[in-house]
Design an enzyme around this catalytic site. Structure first.
Site: not given
Length: 271
Positions: A157, A161
């Protein structure tokens, strides 16, 4: 016409949801929120999200938004701690709740379950229809391949995040352990140094963070002389938003309960 309130409308997912809902004939945005102190509070939600005027004012409290408009459902991706408070606001007012936040503590999940005794809640770590199909297929692959294959989960990600592993990776680990008859103790989240040979029961869950990666998940099944890779790559956030809108349509009018995307998609016997 389903009347929705969207929380965190200047965030990545909030603005995506606002745009998708604006362009959908059977949905109407009747409320919008942002965190207290945000410069968006008091503005038109569409203008705050750079989408054009929607004639919906941004407020800094979900309870106020729900009191001001007759809403059918709230869609929320704000973050685990804030989402619990939003679930409570919905429960107090009898409004359905769709939650795509991740990183819940056991206590937070328990509070969601309490709210779900009063209103219907769809809570899922990933609202993408494609990802939820991958989760279902991963469970079936694990069941059919059995203990002769080593299983690993890898997720990637963007650098912003906050939680790791991703909620989707944890959900994959959950269905894989169930399919293989294993437990949480068999999950390995990092490896370093002289770790010895890989235990036969082990399921690895590894995390990558960097750049602007929207979300990637791969399940590896390593066998003798062959390897199976099951991958989902998200290239925009629209698929999360479209899944959340699908969940919003589905949950309105349901009896109280804690549902997930397997329920929304009509999967039977989901692991």
């Amino acid at each position: 016409m389903i009347r929705i309130v969207i929380t965190g409308i200047t965030g990545r997912m909030g603005s995506t949801l606002l745009r998708l809902a604006r362009d959908t004939a059977d949905l109407r945005v009747v409320g919008a929120t942002e965190r207290p102190g945000s410069s968006a509070v008091g503005l038109d939600a569409g203008l705050a999200a750079r989408l054009g005027a929607l004639e919906v004012q941004v407020v800094d409290d979900l309870g106020r938004a729900l009191d001001a408009a007759k809403a059918d459902v709230v869609i929320d991706f704000t973050g685990a701690e804030v989402s619990v408070g939003h679930a409570k606001a919905c429960a107090a007012r009898g409004v359905a709740f769709v939650c795509g936040s991740t990183g819940f503590s056991p206590e937070g999940l328990a509070e969601l379950a309490v709210c779900a005794k009063t209103v219907p809640i769809v809570a899922a770590p990933n609202m993408s229809v494609g990802v939820n199909l991958v989760i279902r297929v991963a469970a079936e692959l694990a069941r059919v391949l059995g203990p002769g294959f080593d299983v690993e989960v890898l997720e990637a990600h963007h650098r912003m995040k906050k939680d790791a592993p991703s909620g989707t990776a944890l959900r994959l680990a959950e269905v894989l352990t169930a399919s293989l008859g294993r437990t949480q103790e068999d999950l390995t989240f990092s490896r370093h140094g002289q770790i010895g040979a890989r235990p036969a029961q082990e399921i690895g869950v590894q995390t990558l963070r960097g750049g602007d990666v929207v979300g990637e998940h791969t399940v590896y099944f390593f066998g003798e002389g062959e390897r199976i890779e099951l991958t989902h790559r998200a290239t925009s956030r629209d698929q999360f938003g479209l899944g959340a809108l699908r969940a919003a349509r589905w949950v309105v009018g349901r009896p109280p309960g804690l549902y997930d995307m397997a329920d929304v998609l009509g999967f039977q016997g989901n692991s």
